[in-house]
Design a protein around this motif. Structure first.
Motif, mmCIF file in Angstrom:
data_model
loop_
_atom_site.group_PDB
_atom_site.id
_atom_site.type_symbol
_atom_site.label_atom_id
_atom_site.label_comp_id
_atom_site.label_asym_id
_atom_site.label_seq_id
_atom_site.Cartn_x
_atom_site.Cartn_y
_atom_site.Cartn_z
ATOM 1 N N UNK A 26 0.828 -1.212 0.000
ATOM 2 C CA UNK A 26 0.000 0.000 0.000
ATOM 3 C C UNK A 26 0.866 1.267 0.000
ATOM 4 N N UNK A 27 2.165 1.091 0.231
ATOM 5 C CA UNK A 27 3.092 2.215 0.174
ATOM 6 C C UNK A 27 3.853 2.277 -1.152
ATOM 7 N N UNK A 28 3.707 1.259 -1.979
ATOM 8 C CA UNK A 28 4.635 1.199 -3.114
ATOM 9 C C UNK A 28 3.993 0.866 -4.448
ATOM 10 N N UNK A 29 2.752 0.420 -4.441
ATOM 11 C CA UNK A 29 2.140 -0.050 -5.675
ATOM 12 C C UNK A 29 1.566 1.116 -6.496
ATOM 13 N N UNK A 30 1.943 1.197 -7.774
ATOM 14 C CA UNK A 30 1.498 2.324 -8.615
ATOM 15 C C UNK A 30 -0.019 2.340 -8.789
ATOM 16 N N UNK A 31 -0.605 1.166 -8.948
ATOM 17 C CA UNK A 31 -2.045 1.106 -9.176
ATOM 18 C C UNK A 31 -2.794 1.615 -7.936
ATOM 19 N N UNK A 32 -2.329 1.169 -6.768
ATOM 20 C CA UNK A 32 -2.966 1.642 -5.528
ATOM 21 C C UNK A 32 -2.783 3.149 -5.402
ATOM 22 N N UNK A 33 -1.595 3.629 -5.767
ATOM 23 C CA UNK A 33 -1.339 5.073 -5.663
ATOM 24 C C UNK A 33 -2.325 5.865 -6.532
ATOM 25 N N UNK A 388 -6.137 3.413 13.281
ATOM 26 C CA UNK A 388 -7.353 4.157 12.951
ATOM 27 C C UNK A 388 -7.263 4.731 11.531
ATOM 28 N N UNK A 389 -6.127 5.328 11.210
ATOM 29 C CA UNK A 389 -5.924 5.896 9.869
ATOM 30 C C UNK A 389 -6.148 4.818 8.805
ATOM 31 N N UNK A 390 -5.532 3.646 9.007
ATOM 32 C CA UNK A 390 -5.605 2.619 7.956
ATOM 33 C C UNK A 390 -6.978 1.980 7.870
ATOM 34 N N UNK A 391 -7.722 2.012 8.954
ATOM 35 C CA UNK A 391 -9.089 1.508 8.867
ATOM 36 C C UNK A 391 -9.924 2.448 7.983
ATOM 37 N N UNK A 392 -9.748 3.757 8.188
ATOM 38 C CA UNK A 392 -10.457 4.731 7.343
ATOM 39 C C UNK A 392 -10.000 4.602 5.892
ATOM 40 N N UNK A 393 -8.697 4.480 5.726
ATOM 41 C CA UNK A 393 -8.113 4.324 4.377
ATOM 42 C C UNK A 393 -8.712 3.095 3.684
ATOM 43 N N UNK A 394 -8.781 1.983 4.438
ATOM 44 C CA UNK A 394 -9.312 0.740 3.875
ATOM 45 C C UNK A 394 -10.754 0.898 3.409
ATOM 46 N N UNK A 395 -11.541 1.617 4.217
ATOM 47 C CA UNK A 395 -12.950 1.829 3.847
ATOM 48 C C UNK A 395 -13.037 2.670 2.583
ATOM 49 N N UNK A 396 -12.262 3.753 2.520
ATOM 50 C CA UNK A 396 -12.367 4.647 1.353
ATOM 51 C C UNK A 396 -11.871 3.968 0.085
ATOM 52 N N UNK A 397 -10.878 3.108 0.239
ATOM 53 C CA UNK A 397 -10.275 2.452 -0.914
ATOM 54 C C UNK A 397 -10.955 1.116 -1.239
#
Ligand code: FES
Ligand SMILES: [Fe+2]
Lengths: 425, 166
Positions: A26-33, A388-397
């Motif tokens: 999640x820090x390095x993948x171009x598609x995810x970015x 907490x941040x990554x839980x929100x991130x996971x929901x949005x993504x």
């Protein structure tokens, strides 16, 4: 502890549960970015500058959000507005300078107008198209000025005078609603009287933007900073609260910093911000990458612009009170610089550490598990902020941070992403 | 003052500025501070068009600089050395040749030792900052000492910055 082989290295860490680590892709993948730019950065309120950077009518600032060029102007009515900095004619960027004033004319245009230098179309401060060169000759009656205005963006001035822009017209919350209680701990300190920016510099760092945000929201890394260990690391420090709020925001509560423990440093009490306790230190980490950090006498704000999966631009600002005397301002600048300036004690250390993370988890690196499984009763070294941040991130993504090839699933209930009792910092 | 004496004073000023560059390059902080008078003041400044403000990035007395450099072993630091390419553009002496203002153009290069990946980056040199030194010096017995240095940066993108004076 034994070392691990290729297989055990890849296995989830024993004893930790989903939500207590993430997958480094999640820090390095171009598609995810690319997906993050559209699903996160184009959906949230993003602070872009401070209103003191455009103090007069016709002043402007330019920037980008998720690669979209943005211009912020102050109208003759003093109102701050934001537009896409894109000409409706043939897509040129209208204004190329970082800042300035439209009060004077430009080589292609009239005073008090934004002029696209390419074919001299002109726009007023409300984004209306005011002039099309040889309009009748070329368009006869087929195209009207009123149909080629600029793209207006949601824009608010909020929280100590910061200018916030949202690219999503569907955003149904104000900045105040979106930030919610996360703003509470510093609201009075920054809103009592006007602020002014005294420091600006930028860094482009080879790491993912979230790694910088993580560093701003976890304090376990005070082991990196001699300054923070010597001026903190007492009972009061270890009792600091780490609180999570709606929409992915996190607040780190205060304690009394002992600046006099560091050789050559002293108390910040003489120039405290309004309503701040002596040598207090609060930190607000706004999702997805905005940080407000008030160490008693100086407010720091980091604004991030993700440039690629492994590249982020961070703009660092330092703010004081507009009413400062020269002596007060000098003291604030000194306090700011000694820790947070580009030649200060801590900032350099933080930037080295995240560069090291970026170097070790670049796009083609094999996936690693990044742990944030510390539980210390929601205090300073508890990694609840990142969870907490990554839980929100996971929901949005709609991706599972611990395995981004899978859709989002909530972490176990008892992971306690929010403090069960009162959450006010 | 005779032109010979003038020329000698200008030479003394240049000599001190260039020696300071070498001392800073080699991170010989006490040798650098030996070139500075007791009432020396140091600053790094820059103008930001973004915030339309003149800024101070670092400032302090001789003692502050001594403190700052003494504390370095306690701190994690990018160990990549900096190297100054300096040219003294102007030296203006006062009437009796005891004080001088000097302007020096300086490009500071960084040769990576650490880096994102030292395996790849170590040994590569890149421009760290473009700047000018605005110095005030006092000349006594043929020797020039710094009373003030303002390192005025053109560069405002500082990436990882540094832990020491430029
Ligand atoms: S592209 Fe702007 S006027 Fe033509
Ligand atoms: Fe830090």
């Amino acid at each position: 502890m034994p070392t691990r082989n290729a297989q055990t290295w890849r296995e989830p860490p024993k004893g930790l549960r989903q939500g207590e680590w993430i997958d480094s892709r999640i820090y390095s993948d171009s598609e995810i970015f690319e997906e993050e730019l559209s699903k996160v950065w184009k959906k949230c309120w993003i602070a872009v500058c401070h209103e003191s950077e455009l103090p007069e009518p016709y002043d402007f600032r330019t920037m980008t959000i998720a690669r979209e060029p943005v211009i912020v102007t102050r109208g003759p009515d003093k109102k701050v507005r934001a537009f896409l900095n894109v000409c409706p004619h043939r897509g040129n960027m209208i204004e190329m300078r970082p800042s300035g004033s439209f009060k004077e004319g430009t080589p292609s245009g009239n005073p008090k107008h934004m002029t696209c230098m390419f074919h001299a179309w002109q726009f007023d401060m409300k984004g209306n198209c005011a002039y099309i060169s040889r309009e009748k000759e070329g368009y006869q009656d087929r195209l009207s000025r009123k149909d080629v205005g600029l793209r207006k963006l949601k824009c608010e001035v909020y929280f100590g005078g910061f200018v916030w822009v949202c690219l999503d017209d569907e955003m149904d919350m104000s900045v105040a609603e979106w930030g919610g209680q996360a703003f509470d701990c510093l609201q009075k300190a920054v809103d009592e009287e006007p602020l002014e920016v005294f420091h600006y510099h930028k860094a482009i760092i080879p790491c993912n933007y979230k790694l910088w945000h993580d560093t701003n929201s976890e304090f376990y890394h005070d082991y990196l900073h001699y300054h923070n260990r010597i001026t903190g690391f007492n009972d009061e420090y270890f009792a600091r609260k780490n609180s999570s709020y709606d929409n992915g925001h996190v607040v780190v509560g205060s304690f009394k910093v002992r600046y006099d423990q560091y050789k050559g440093f002293d108390s910040r009490a003489d120039v405290s911000f309004p309503h701040m306790e002596e040598n207090a230190w609060y930190m607000i980490d706004m999702f997805p990458g905005i940080n407000f950090n008030l160490r008693g006498s100086a407010l720091r704000c980091d604004l991030m612009t993700p440039l690629g999966p492994n590249e982020v631009m961070i703009e660092f600002r330092g703010l004081g009170l507009k009413s400062d005397t020269p002596e007060q301002r000098e003291a604030r600048i000194e306090h700011h610089n000694s820790i947070w300036g580009p030649f200060g004690r801590n900032l350099h250390e933080d930037l080295i550490a995240v560069s090291g993370q970026g170097g070790a988890m670049h796009e083609m690196a094999e996936p690693r598990r990044i742990l944030h499984g510390r539980h210390e009763n929601h205090t300073i070294h508890d990694e609840v902020g990142m969870r907490h941040f990554y839980d929100t991130w996971g929901k949005m993504m709609n991706r599972l941070p611990s395995d981004p090839t899978k859709p989002y699933a909530p972490p176990p209930d008892d992971l306690e992403l929010e403090e069960p009792v009162a959450r006010t910092a | 003052m005779t032109s010979d004496k003038n020329a000698a004073a200008v030479e003394a000023v240049k000599n001190t500025i260039y020696r300071a560059c070498l001392n800073l390059d080699q991170e010989k902080w006490t040798d650098w501070l030996d070139l500075c008078a007791d009432d020396f003041h140091y600053a790094i400044k820059a103008y930001s068009p973004e915030i339309r403000n003149d800024m101070t990035y670092l400032a302090g007395s001789r003692d502050d600089m001594a403190n700052l450099t003494e504390m370095l072993p306690k701190h994690n630091t990018d160990r990549s050395p900096l190297s100054r390419h300096a040219t003294v553009y102007t030296v203006d002496l006062n009437d009796d040749g005891t004080e001088a203002d000097a302007v020096t153009s300086v490009a500071i290069y960084q040769t990576r030792l650490d880096g994102t990946s030292s395996h790849v980056d170590a040994g590569s040199t890149h421009l760290f900052v473009s700047a000018k030194y605005y110095d005030k010096l006092r000349i006594e017995n043929g020797t020039a000492k710094f009373v003030e240095r303002v390192t005025r940066l053109d560069t405002r993108r500082l990436d990882r910055g540094s832990h020491w004076p430029l």
